[in-house]
Design a protein around this motif. Structure first.
Motif, PDB file in Angstrom:
ATOM      1  N   ASP A   3     -51.189  64.863 107.387  1.00  0.00           N
ATOM      2  CA  ASP A   3     -51.205  66.575 107.718  1.00  0.00           C
ATOM      3  C   ASP A   3     -49.741  66.904 107.396  1.00  0.00           C
ATOM      4  N   THR A   4     -48.873  66.202 107.513  1.00  0.00           N
ATOM      5  CA  THR A   4     -47.679  66.152 107.453  1.00  0.00           C
ATOM      6  C   THR A   4     -46.919  65.687 106.631  1.00  0.00           C
ATOM      7  N   LYS A   5     -47.520  64.785 105.518  1.00  0.00           N
ATOM      8  CA  LYS A   5     -47.006  64.837 104.291  1.00  0.00           C
ATOM      9  C   LYS A   5     -48.046  64.690 102.931  1.00  0.00           C
ATOM     10  N   ILE A   6     -48.413  65.562 102.300  1.00  0.00           N
ATOM     11  CA  ILE A   6     -49.927  65.875 101.880  1.00  0.00           C
ATOM     12  C   ILE A   6     -49.173  65.849 100.521  1.00  0.00           C
ATOM     13  N   ALA A   7     -48.042  66.691 100.031  1.00  0.00           N
ATOM     14  CA  ALA A   7     -46.684  67.050  99.212  1.00  0.00           C
ATOM     15  C   ALA A   7     -47.141  65.253  98.522  1.00  0.00           C
ATOM     16  N   GLU A   8     -46.571  64.499  99.497  1.00  0.00           N
ATOM     17  CA  GLU A   8     -45.505  63.045  98.874  1.00  0.00           C
ATOM     18  C   GLU A   8     -46.204  62.473  98.270  1.00  0.00           C
ATOM     19  N   LEU A   9     -47.486  62.903  99.307  1.00  0.00           N
ATOM     20  CA  LEU A   9     -49.058  61.334  98.913  1.00  0.00           C
ATOM     21  C   LEU A   9     -49.196  61.864  97.275  1.00  0.00           C
ATOM     22  N   LEU A  10     -49.536  63.582  97.616  1.00  0.00           N
ATOM     23  CA  LEU A  10     -50.111  63.645  96.225  1.00  0.00           C
ATOM     24  C   LEU A  10     -49.209  63.193  95.329  1.00  0.00           C
ATOM     25  N   TYR A  11     -47.483  63.979  95.590  1.00  0.00           N
ATOM     26  CA  TYR A  11     -46.847  62.702  93.738  1.00  0.00           C
ATOM     27  C   TYR A  11     -46.955  61.446  93.767  1.00  0.00           C
ATOM     28  N   THR A  12     -47.187  60.931  95.012  1.00  0.00           N
ATOM     29  CA  THR A  12     -47.707  59.724  94.621  1.00  0.00           C
ATOM     30  C   THR A  12     -48.328  59.073  93.675  1.00  0.00           C
ATOM     31  N   LYS A  13     -49.894  59.672  94.648  1.00  0.00           N
ATOM     32  CA  LYS A  13     -51.183  60.208  93.704  1.00  0.00           C
ATOM     33  C   LYS A  13     -51.113  59.969  92.182  1.00  0.00           C
ATOM     34  N   SER A  14     -50.368  61.778  91.749  1.00  0.00           N
ATOM     35  CA  SER A  14     -50.401  61.748  90.490  1.00  0.00           C
ATOM     36  C   SER A  14     -49.745  60.247  90.031  1.00  0.00           C
ATOM     37  N   SER A  15     -48.313  59.767  90.324  1.00  0.00           N
ATOM     38  CA  SER A  15     -47.528  58.314  89.902  1.00  0.00           C
ATOM     39  C   SER A  15     -48.074  57.587  89.523  1.00  0.00           C
ATOM     40  N   ILE A  16     -49.492  56.644  90.234  1.00  0.00           N
ATOM     41  CA  ILE A  16     -50.397  56.168  90.405  1.00  0.00           C
ATOM     42  C   ILE A  16     -50.859  56.346  88.953  1.00  0.00           C
ATOM     43  N   GLU A  17     -51.903  57.732  88.892  1.00  0.00           N
ATOM     44  CA  GLU A  17     -52.822  57.778  87.970  1.00  0.00           C
ATOM     45  C   GLU A  17     -52.283  58.282  86.450  1.00  0.00           C
ATOM     46  N   ASP A  18     -51.094  58.235  86.854  1.00  0.00           N
ATOM     47  CA  ASP A  18     -49.627  58.648  84.910  1.00  0.00           C
ATOM     48  C   ASP A  18     -50.024  57.088  84.612  1.00  0.00           C
ATOM     49  N   GLN A  19     -50.544  55.756  85.635  1.00  0.00           N
ATOM     50  CA  GLN A  19     -50.817  54.507  84.714  1.00  0.00           C
ATOM     51  C   GLN A  19     -52.550  53.885  84.458  1.00  0.00           C
ATOM     52  N   LYS A  20     -53.250  55.196  84.167  1.00  0.00           N
ATOM     53  CA  LYS A  20     -54.346  54.808  83.857  1.00  0.00           C
ATOM     54  C   LYS A  20     -55.245  53.884  85.342  1.00  0.00           C
ATOM     55  N   VAL A  21     -54.344  54.274  86.270  1.00  0.00           N
ATOM     56  CA  VAL A  21     -55.236  53.418  88.021  1.00  0.00           C
ATOM     57  C   VAL A  21     -55.497  54.162  88.218  1.00  0.00           C
ATOM     58  N   THR A  22     -57.022  54.029  89.323  1.00  0.00           N
ATOM     59  CA  THR A  22     -57.789  55.098  90.373  1.00  0.00           C
ATOM     60  C   THR A  22     -56.905  55.093  91.807  1.00  0.00           C
ATOM     61  N   VAL A  23     -57.012  55.806  92.562  1.00  0.00           N
ATOM     62  CA  VAL A  23     -56.154  55.624  93.310  1.00  0.00           C
ATOM     63  C   VAL A  23     -57.130  56.959  94.476  1.00  0.00           C
ATOM     64  N   LEU A  24     -58.168  55.805  95.918  1.00  0.00           N
ATOM     65  CA  LEU A  24     -58.247  56.148  96.934  1.00  0.00           C
ATOM     66  C   LEU A  24     -57.408  57.056  97.906  1.00  0.00           C
ATOM     67  N   LEU A  25     -56.864  58.085  97.999  1.00  0.00           N
ATOM     68  CA  LEU A  25     -56.695  58.962  99.452  1.00  0.00           C
ATOM     69  C   LEU A  25     -56.489  58.730 100.516  1.00  0.00           C
ATOM     70  N   MET A  26     -56.387  58.097 101.240  1.00  0.00           N
ATOM     71  CA  MET A  26     -56.856  57.872 102.621  1.00  0.00           C
ATOM     72  C   MET A  26     -56.314  58.805 103.781  1.00  0.00           C
ATOM     73  N   ASP A  27     -56.540  59.350 105.242  1.00  0.00           N
ATOM     74  CA  ASP A  27     -55.888  60.299 105.951  1.00  0.00           C
ATOM     75  C   ASP A  27     -56.103  59.658 107.169  1.00  0.00           C
ATOM     76  N   ILE A  28     -54.597  59.079 107.028  1.00  0.00           N
ATOM     77  CA  ILE A  28     -54.018  58.211 108.699  1.00  0.00           C
ATOM     78  C   ILE A  28     -53.682  59.455 109.630  1.00  0.00           C
ATOM     79  N   GLY A  29     -54.287  60.747 109.499  1.00  0.00           N
ATOM     80  CA  GLY A  29     -53.097  61.798 109.750  1.00  0.00           C
ATOM     81  C   GLY A  29     -53.696  61.922 111.497  1.00  0.00           C
ATOM     82  N   ARG A  30     -52.857  62.292 112.671  1.00  0.00           N
ATOM     83  CA  ARG A  30     -53.781  63.173 113.578  1.00  0.00           C
ATOM     84  C   ARG A  30     -54.304  64.101 113.903  1.00  0.00           C
ATOM     85  N   VAL A  31     -53.838  65.199 113.048  1.00  0.00           N
ATOM     86  CA  VAL A  31     -54.958  66.149 112.622  1.00  0.00           C
ATOM     87  C   VAL A  31     -55.430  66.744 111.321  1.00  0.00           C
ATOM     88  N   GLN A  32     -56.292  66.755 111.610  1.00  0.00           N
ATOM     89  CA  GLN A  32     -57.224  66.580 109.999  1.00  0.00           C
ATOM     90  C   GLN A  32     -57.121  67.824 108.723  1.00  0.00           C
TER      91      GLN A  32
END
Length: 432
Positions: free
Chosen positions: A16-45
């Motif tokens: 809910d507060t850091k989606i842009a930063e999380l998506l950039y990190t996710k993309s950086s991991i996936e660039d290395q041919k690795v699967t990412v599971l993004l889990m939301d631990i925010g207060r607002v769904q």
């Protein structure tokens, strides 16, 4: 065993507060041919389609009552979500679906993500990028092997500095997770006819000579059968880590030569391991030899951080970041009572009473540390005598043998004697 060649990374964050930063990190991991599971631990769904484990999924593990977390104060939201999140991630780990965890966050996100990480097994890759990583990180680390990376700038919108940190974190978690997956698949550990004896030893800078001698003797004695030694630095976190490994049945015996963390707990120093120090070995009923190494001192940070209350006491600048204070006779009496209580297992009359025959206590009359010997600053045989006599009195009738030795804790002969006693207890236990 899975033939998977690339790991799967669990990425934790408040979407809910850091989606842009999380998506950039996710993309950086996936660039290395690795699967990412993004889990939301925010207060607002959040409804972002990239989220693989939603708040709704996590809350399936929560108590049946429905709670709108967005209406809760931050501390209550963290408390409410922590256990369901832990249950969710533990399932992923145990089922082999993830091979590493990366979290990014500010103070709230760090508190929640590291609480999840602390519940994970030792050795499982855990990395936290945090705005809090440049201060006291002990509450976030606990007694486990979390790696912390400072974000440098706040995680509040992308910029070139933060992107650089997040790319580095992505590379780091991929590297350690690949190594972890390879170890799982290769089964490198050979099959032994007799398992190694795993021994924990507590050590401090001022007890290092004695501990080193004891360690070497144990390794030599068990050379044919195999012996693996784990030395824990008695800095609070070290003691907690040793207690945790005992609880997890990852240690077979303990040579607890350095119980200084109890002095910090009793007097108010900065290196306490909590009030349960020594309790795990009591309840788990494992062979144990205990001494009172470095109980002549209480630890503080740099000299200027010593509380004003203690400024008139005997202080020693151990190094620029550590100041130690000599314990008094009255403090030694209190320390001895805590040691005895935890050795006896008071409050646990079943398991506590079982372990007493496997515990021996040795008192180094010649000195408790490198500073507590004749001619050194902390030499105070009167205070030490109070420690010794109180321990003897408190352990009367317990079945725990208490032995005085005229040598100091770092004397090679004293160290060898303690190691020999532990070897004897282990051999009796294992019936070699």
């Amino acid at each position: 065993m899975s033939s998977q060649t690339n790991p799967t990374i669990l990425l934790l964050g408040t979407c809910d507060t850091k989606i842009a930063e999380l998506l950039y990190t996710k993309s950086s991991i996936e660039d290395q041919k690795v699967t990412v599971l993004l889990m939301d631990i925010g207060r607002v769904q959040s409804s972002d389609p990239n989220i693989m484990i939603t708040q709704e999924t996590i809350l399936q593990h929560a108590p049946s009552q429905k709670v709108d977390m967005s209406s809760l104060p931050r501390d209550e939201y963290i408390n409410f979500l922590t256990q369901p999140a832990i249950d969710t991630v533990q399932f992923l780990v145990k089922s082999g679906n993830i091979h590493g965890i990366l979290g990014i966050g500010g103070s709230c996100g760090t508190a929640l993500a590291t609480a999840i990480m602390q519940s994970m097994p030792l050795g499982f890759p855990k990395l936290m990028v945090s705005t809090m990583a440049s201060g006291d990180i002990s509450p976030y680390i606990g007694s486990t092997d979390i790696a912390m990376m400072y974000s440098v700038v706040d995680i509040a919108g992308r910029n070139s500095v933060l992107d650089m940190v997040l790319r580095n974190a992505a590379g780091a978690v991929v590297g350690i997770s690949r190594g972890y997956l390879e170890r799982l698949q290769e089964k490198k550990e050979p099959i032994r006819s007799a398992p190694k004896v795993r021994v924990g030893i507590s050590m401090f800078g001022v007890t290092t000579p004695g501990v080193t001698k004891a360690r070497e003797h144990l390794e030599e004695f068990f050379g044919k059968q195999g012996c693996e030694i784990y030395v824990f630095h008695a800095t609070g976190s070290g003691g907690r880590a040793m207690e945790r490994l005992i609880e997890e049945v990852q240690l077979d015996a303990v040579l607890d030569m350095t119980t200084t963390e109890i002095a910090d707990e009793v007097v108010g120093g900065v290196l306490s391991a909590g009030d349960k120090r020594l309790c795990a070995a009591t309840s788990k009923d494992i062979p144990r030899v205990v001494s009172v190494g470095a109980c002549d001192m209480v630890n503080f940070g740099p000299f200027e951080t010593v509380p004003e209350t203690w400024r008139g006491r005997m202080l020693h600048r151990h190094n620029p970041t550590v100041t130690v204070m000599r314990t008094t006779a009255e403090e030694c009496k209190k320390i001895a009572k805590v040691i005895a209580k935890n050795l006896r297992g008071v409050g646990d009359n079943t398991e506590g009473q079982r372990s007493i025959a496997k515990t021996k206590v040795f008192l180094p009359v010649g000195g408790l540390s490198m500073l507590d010997v004749p001619g050194q600053l902390f030499w105070n045989p009167d205070a030490d005598e109070v420690l010794f006599s109180t321990l003897e009195k408190e352990l009367e009738g317990s079945g725990i043998e208490v032995i005085r030795d005229e040598r100091d804790v770092n004397d090679p002969g004293f160290a060898k004697r303690l190691a020999d006693e532990l070897c004897s207890l282990i051999l009796t236990e294992r019936k070699y």
